[in-house]
Design an enzyme around this catalytic site. Structure first.
Site, PDB file in Angstrom:
ATOM      1  N   SER A   1       0.825  -1.200   0.000  1.00 37.74           N
ATOM      2  CA  SER A   1       0.000   0.000   0.000  1.00 37.74           C
ATOM      3  C   SER A   1       0.872   1.268   0.000  1.00 37.74           C
ATOM      4  CB  SER A   1      -0.971  -0.026   1.192  1.00 37.74           C
ATOM      5  OG  SER A   1      -1.971   0.950   1.050  1.00 37.74           O
TER       6      SER A   1
ATOM      7  N   ASP B   1      -8.387  -2.601  -7.393  1.00 39.81           N
ATOM      8  CA  ASP B   1      -7.818  -2.415  -6.056  1.00 39.81           C
ATOM      9  C   ASP B   1      -8.906  -1.975  -5.074  1.00 39.81           C
ATOM     10  OD1 ASP B   1      -5.005  -1.867  -4.552  1.00 39.81           O
ATOM     11  OD2 ASP B   1      -6.498  -0.391  -3.954  1.00 39.81           O
TER      12      ASP B   1
ATOM     13  N   HIS C   1      -6.421  -5.927  -1.924  1.00 40.63           N
ATOM     14  CA  HIS C   1      -5.462  -4.877  -1.596  1.00 40.63           C
ATOM     15  C   HIS C   1      -4.443  -5.474  -0.630  1.00 40.63           C
ATOM     16  CE1 HIS C   1      -4.030  -0.741  -1.162  1.00 40.63           C
ATOM     17  NE2 HIS C   1      -3.971  -0.926   0.154  1.00 40.63           N
TER      18      HIS C   1
END
Length: 415
Positions: free
Chosen positions: A212, A308, A375
């Protein structure tokens, strides 16, 4: 056909058909030796679910390896401190056997803060202060010490560098009135100096990874990481869920660009962005990976979901862009997305593919982009290496994926 030693991933609830692209038959990891949005409590919960809470999902992780926090005591003298001025930290589990001189650095994710208000809130959490960091964390997924869960890296020196600055380890400034320290770049440098002194300088191979916001950081710092080592050391980078796109949201605005603009200017990020980008683009544009990846000299592997989950929630259809909640059902259950919403999401997928097209042509780079709603897939055991991982061309490989030049290989995402 050569095999890339990067393992397949699984979406959370609902997957479309996806594909893999590779820059070359050689791949980017095969030659490793392998024997603001305002920061609110509910968003902390979303990030935890998407990035960290693997142990609660897989029965095999009821007793994961727990690794203690180490503070970097020499960091304060370098001005390398968290938002609230506390010392930064990391978790290290030593390698063994054939992996004793191999190092994996995982940069923690956790969003950003783009205003004084959101940064002041952030410093009351583990993402802005080591006072609130867990003293022990589980090492799962790419950090696991079990060969059956992490066959490529289980016996490497594995490090998780905690994230407490709010600008992807890239800011350098201070707000005296709010008593905020924007020292991400200094934390990065202090941590690398500490780890080099712990034996990383003797590495024969090293991998910089991140999830991330940490995935973005792994792109921003990839070439700096390479420069730490002699040319004889094999050095590569992996960005997981770090391909944040500069795209239009459902209201026609640019939610993520506006937020990134605040991060860059508030935290002094512009001074640390690569000149290869800032020479022709504005600083905010140069915080977006799509404008950076083509100029990264070090071999880079991108692992990302084409749909995502975080970008859907907070960039494409955030509450600010969807005040009437038209997208709520779609975000909660992707099977309930309308045809027009699916069309919009497919447009996002296509923009992601266009963003990496030139990058994928490099012989040293590689990609694994699946079309799942997911994600951060490298840190969670169930999405890193599981019995029901995606299939490549109807075959399940126990040790990796076969990727071909310029050819799409379709992936079946099990639910």
């Amino acid at each position: 056909m050569r095999v890339i030693q990067i393992l397949t991933v699984l979406g959370y609830a609902f997957c479309f058909v996806g594909f893999v692209l590779s820059g070359s038959e050689r791949g980017s990891f095969e030659d490793f030796n392998v024997t603001e949005l305002e920061i609110e409590t509910q968003k902390e919960g979303l990030l935890s679910f998407l990035e960290n809470d693997a142990a609660a999902v897989s029965p095999s992780l009821l007793k994961p390896l727990m690794v203690p926090l180490t503070l970097i005591y020499g960091a304060a003298s370098k001005g390398a401190v968290c938002l609230d001025g506390t010392l930064p930290g990391y978790h290290l589990h030593r390698g063994r056997g054939s992996g004793a001189n191999s190092w994996l650095i995982q940069l923690e994710g956790g969003g950003w803060c783009n205003t004084v208000r959101s940064c002041v809130y952030r410093k009351t959490t583990r993402r802005g202060s080591s006072k609130f960091m867990e003293k022990l964390i589980p090492f799962t997924g790419i950090l696991s010490s079990k060969a059956e869960e992490n066959p490529d890296f289980f016996n490497w020196n594995r490090v998780k560098l905690r994230y407490c600055d709010g600008a992807s380890f890239n800011g350098d400034g201070r707000d005296e009135a709010a008593q905020l320290n924007f020292r991400g770049q200094r934390i990065w440098l202090a941590a690398m100096e500490e780890l080099m002194s712990k034996g990383m300088q003797k590495a024969n191979q090293a991998l910089l990874s991140g999830c991330s916001a940490g995935g973005l950081a792994s792109i921003l710092h990839c070439d700096e990481f390479r420069d730490l080592f002699p040319r004889t050391t094999k050095v590569k980078c992996l960005s997981d869920a770090g391909l944040f796109l500069d795209v239009v949201d459902v209201s026609g605005g640019r939610t993520l660009r506006n937020m990134y603009g605040g991060v860059v200017h508030l935290q002094g990020v512009q001074k640390n962005l690569p000149n290869t980008c800032t020479n022709h683009l504005d600083p905010t544009s140069c915080f977006f990976p799509q404008n950076l990846i083509a100029n990264v000299k070090t071999p880079l592997f991108i692992l990302n979901a084409a749909y995502d989950a975080w970008q859907l929630q907070e960039s494409l259809a955030p509450r600010s862009a969807d005040p009437r909640g038209y997208w709520n059902n779609c975000k909660l259950n992707h099977a309930r997305c309308s045809s027009s919403q699916i069309y919009f999401l497919q447009g996002f997928r296509n923009q992601m593919l266009n963003a990496v097209r030139d990058f994928s042509r490099s012989r040293q780079n590689g990609l694994f982009i699946n079309s799942c709603f997911a994600h951060c897939q490298s840190e969670r055991q169930d999405t890193w290496f599981a019995d029901n991982s995606p299939l490549i061309a109807n075959k399940k490989e126990a040790v990796g994926l076969e990727l071909r030049v310029g050819k799409q290989t379709f992936v079946s995402c099990d639910v």
